[in-house]
Design a protein around this motif. Structure first.
Motif, PDB file in Angstrom:
ATOM      1  N   LEU A  47       0.810  -1.216   0.000  1.00  0.00           N
ATOM      2  CA  LEU A  47       0.000   0.000   0.000  1.00  0.00           C
ATOM      3  C   LEU A  47       0.842   1.264   0.000  1.00  0.00           C
ATOM      4  O   LEU A  47       0.404   2.297  -0.486  1.00  0.00           O
ATOM      5  CB  LEU A  47      -0.953   0.003   1.196  1.00  0.00           C
ATOM      6  CG  LEU A  47      -2.139  -0.945   1.024  1.00  0.00           C
ATOM      7  CD1 LEU A  47      -3.013  -0.933   2.252  1.00  0.00           C
ATOM      8  CD2 LEU A  47      -2.968  -0.579  -0.201  1.00  0.00           C
ATOM      9  N   ILE A  60       1.528   2.682  -3.427  1.00  0.00           N
ATOM     10  CA  ILE A  60       0.241   3.063  -4.016  1.00  0.00           C
ATOM     11  C   ILE A  60      -0.223   4.402  -3.460  1.00  0.00           C
ATOM     12  O   ILE A  60      -0.597   5.317  -4.194  1.00  0.00           O
ATOM     13  CB  ILE A  60      -0.821   1.965  -3.758  1.00  0.00           C
ATOM     14  CG1 ILE A  60      -0.483   0.711  -4.555  1.00  0.00           C
ATOM     15  CG2 ILE A  60      -2.211   2.463  -4.114  1.00  0.00           C
ATOM     16  CD1 ILE A  60      -1.470  -0.412  -4.394  1.00  0.00           C
ATOM     17  N   LEU A  65      -6.170  -2.642  -7.181  1.00  0.00           N
ATOM     18  CA  LEU A  65      -7.117  -2.534  -6.069  1.00  0.00           C
ATOM     19  C   LEU A  65      -8.352  -3.388  -6.343  1.00  0.00           C
ATOM     20  O   LEU A  65      -8.875  -4.048  -5.436  1.00  0.00           O
ATOM     21  CB  LEU A  65      -7.506  -1.073  -5.847  1.00  0.00           C
ATOM     22  CG  LEU A  65      -6.364  -0.169  -5.364  1.00  0.00           C
ATOM     23  CD1 LEU A  65      -6.817   1.279  -5.266  1.00  0.00           C
ATOM     24  CD2 LEU A  65      -5.842  -0.638  -4.009  1.00  0.00           C
TER      25      LEU A  65
END
Lengths: 276, 311
Positions: A254, A257, B155
């Motif tokens: 994450l 990102i 995602l």
């Protein structure tokens, strides 16, 4: 009457929102830049140094962002990747802006064959979608950030060229510029006095937008593993590398990102809503 | 109209020229001995030796002079002879035709999905500028625009495929394999087209002719269908042309992410394997597809907006 009042108040609100958005954008960007460039000073850890005992370890006091799948410091790697992306994006935007603006003014000023030749040059660079051009250049010179730099600059200069050309074209026939010319002022004066004040606000918008495009392109190429090569830290490449370890260490995946998101968001906010 | 189509034809020529020159430079500038690399691609890295490399060299004529090679290169390109993949030995044109079908399938699904998501939401938001839908849409579209397509795809995989297990993460063949990659591209496209539709709709709603339509007693639906829809669709369709850049770029990344056997996937793998004929073929077809799509957009705008036909 009421509709007019509503319209004017909403437009004032809109203007205020744009400036607030810009302010937030600049703040986020400033934090990211500080993070990228201060980290190696405060935290001098080599981004390629491994400590295999700590593979995929979570954040701790000694290592605020944890370790990646090869036991490398995520903090050092993120900062290094950001320096690469920011530096490359800034350099590309600068390299695109200077010739783009100058050639745009030249094309509009001279007209005729110069204008046509420069416009064809623009069409040639636009013939391929940007990422395709960059991809092919990286195939010519693999493993070097120079291919990325040249490719992205080649894609970005056209936007400057088109905008400057269009603006200069209308300005050059305006009474103000004609008066200046009749009074005997040279091109340098006219550019500084009449053209630059109109062009300069657009440069920030196009530049921020171009930087966002550049950062996305660098990350996209890193993600499909045709950009820079490991072990160089790069945001897209880090995502590909960390994706298989998503179950064990979601925090590691994450981080790049979130960083890409914040970076592009801040640049989009700076560019404002008008630029898409 | 012939003028715009003529310009598109000129653009198509430029695509061919650019791709031709770039791939030619690519062949010449690649570091290392090309024969070894191609041999590695054919026989595997463990099986390469000097004999294999020399066999490849004489077979493909890699030791010819530069000018002769460039001439041959363009002559082949003019005849649309894209050569043979140096890795698989299949004619590039067959491989590309096969992959193009998959890519077109993905791209069509993405554009259709984005048209179902983007413009309707944008029009709803534009009917009440500053309302709840408008603000919510602004937030969502700004967020989506700040995420590169591969992050959106990533995602989606994490949430829908590995998290909830509703859809397969990658693969090809089943209809449900199409959903995630197409949705990834569609969300990116819709993020922009919804804003375009919103701005256009807000402009139309505040225009005098729209107000007059309401004043003379048309219902909301009637005034929208008669005076709104057509005026809003021109900027949306025009903007579709700009979005095709995003689509072509997205295809490269999203196909690689979802292992979709299309042209973008082939291009990235050809770059790994230094398979220049395939790089040339795929880049050429993608560039030409971009030009063709833009020509279709020109045509659609011409048909929707009668003002352009007289001009």
């Amino acid at each position: 009457m009421t509709t007019i009042a509503v319209n004017s108040s909403s437009s004032v609100l809109e203007q205020k929102r744009i400036s607030v958005g810009r302010f937030i954008g600049f703040t986020i960007l400033a934090f990211i830049v500080l993070f990228a460039f201060l980290t190696p000073l405060v935290w001098p850890v080599d981004p390629t140094k491994q400590s295999l005992r700590n593979v995929l370890a979570g954040p701790s006091w000694s290592e605020p962002l944890g370790y990646d799948h090869l036991g490398r410091s995520m903090l050092a790697r993120l900062a290094a990747a950001l320096r690469l992306s920011l530096g490359l994006a800034f350099l590309s935007v600068l390299t695109a802006a200077v010739p783009g603006v100058l050639l745009g003014i030249l094309a509009a000023w001279k007209g005729g064959i110069v204008d046509r030749a420069l416009s064809i040059l623009g069409d040639v660079s636009l013939a391929l979608p940007g990422l395709l051009l960059v991809l092919m250049l990286t195939a010519i010179a693999p493993d070097s950030p120079w291919a990325l730099y040249v490719g992205i600059s080649l894609v970005l200069w056209i936007e400057y060229f088109r905008l400057t050309r269009a603006t200069t074209r209308t300005l050059i026939t305006s009474p103000a510029v004609q008066a200046s010319r009749l009074l005997g002022f040279g091109p340098a004066y006219i550019v500084r006095r009449h053209l630059w004040p109109e062009i300069s606000p657009m440069i920030l918008t196009v530049g921020a937008f171009g930087a966002a495009t550049a950062i996305m392109a660098i990350a996209a190429l890193g993600f499909v593993s045709v950009g820079v090569r490991p072990p160089t830290p790069e945001l897209g490449l880090m995502m590909t590398e960390l994706l298989p370890y998503y179950e064990e260490a979601p925090h590691a995946l994450l981080q790049p990102i979130v960083v890409v998101f914040l970076l592009v968001l801040s640049l989009n906010l700076i560019a404002g809503r008008k630029a898409r | 109209m012939t003028r715009t189509l003529g310009y598109r034809l000129f653009q198509a020529l430029l695509v061919a020229l650019t791709v031709g020159v770039l791939t030619f430079i690519m062949v010449r500038a690649l570091p290392g001995d090309m024969a070894y690399r191609i041999a590695a691609g054919r026989y595997g890295y463990d099986m390469v030796n000097t004999d294999a490399a020399n066999a490849v060299r004489t077979e493909l004529g890699l030791d010819r002079g530069g000018a002769a090679a460039l001439g041959q290169w363009f002559w082949d390109l003019v005849r649309f002879d894209l050569g043979v993949s140096v890795v698989s030995g299949e004619p590039v044109i067959d491989e590309v035709r096969h992959q193009l079908g998959h890519t077109v399938e993905l791209a069509l699904a993405a554009v259709l999905m984005s048209l179902l998501i983007g413009p309707p939401l944008g029009i709803l938001a534009g009917l009440r500028p500053g309302g709840a839908i408008d603000r919510g849409l602004l937030l969502v579209s700004s967020t989506l625009r700040a995420l590169p397509h591969f992050v959106v795809g990533l995602l989606l995989i994490i949430v829908l495929a590995t998290g909830m297990g509703i859809l397969p993460a990658a693969g090809h063949g089943e209809p449900q394999n199409l959903i995630l990659p197409a949705l990834t591209l569609a969300l990116g496209l819709a993020a922009v087209s919804s804003r375009v539709a919103r701005d256009a709709m807000a402009g139309v709603v505040s225009s005098p002719y729209y107000a007059f339509g309401r004043t003379k007693g048309l219902s909301e639906a009637q005034v929208f269908l008669r005076h709104g829809l057509r005026n809003v669709s021109v900027p949306i369709v025009t903007y579709l042309g700009v979005q095709f850049i995003y689509l072509i770029e997205g295809v490269v990344v999203v196909e690689t992410l979802f292992a979709w056997p299309g042209i973008g996937h082939a291009l990235v793998h050809a770059i790994f394997a230094r398979d220049v004929p395939v790089i040339q073929g795929t880049a050429l077809v993608m560039g030409l597809m971009f030009v063709l799509l833009n020509a279709l957009v020109d045509l659609a705008c011409y048909l929707i907006d009668p003002r352009r036909q007289t001009a």
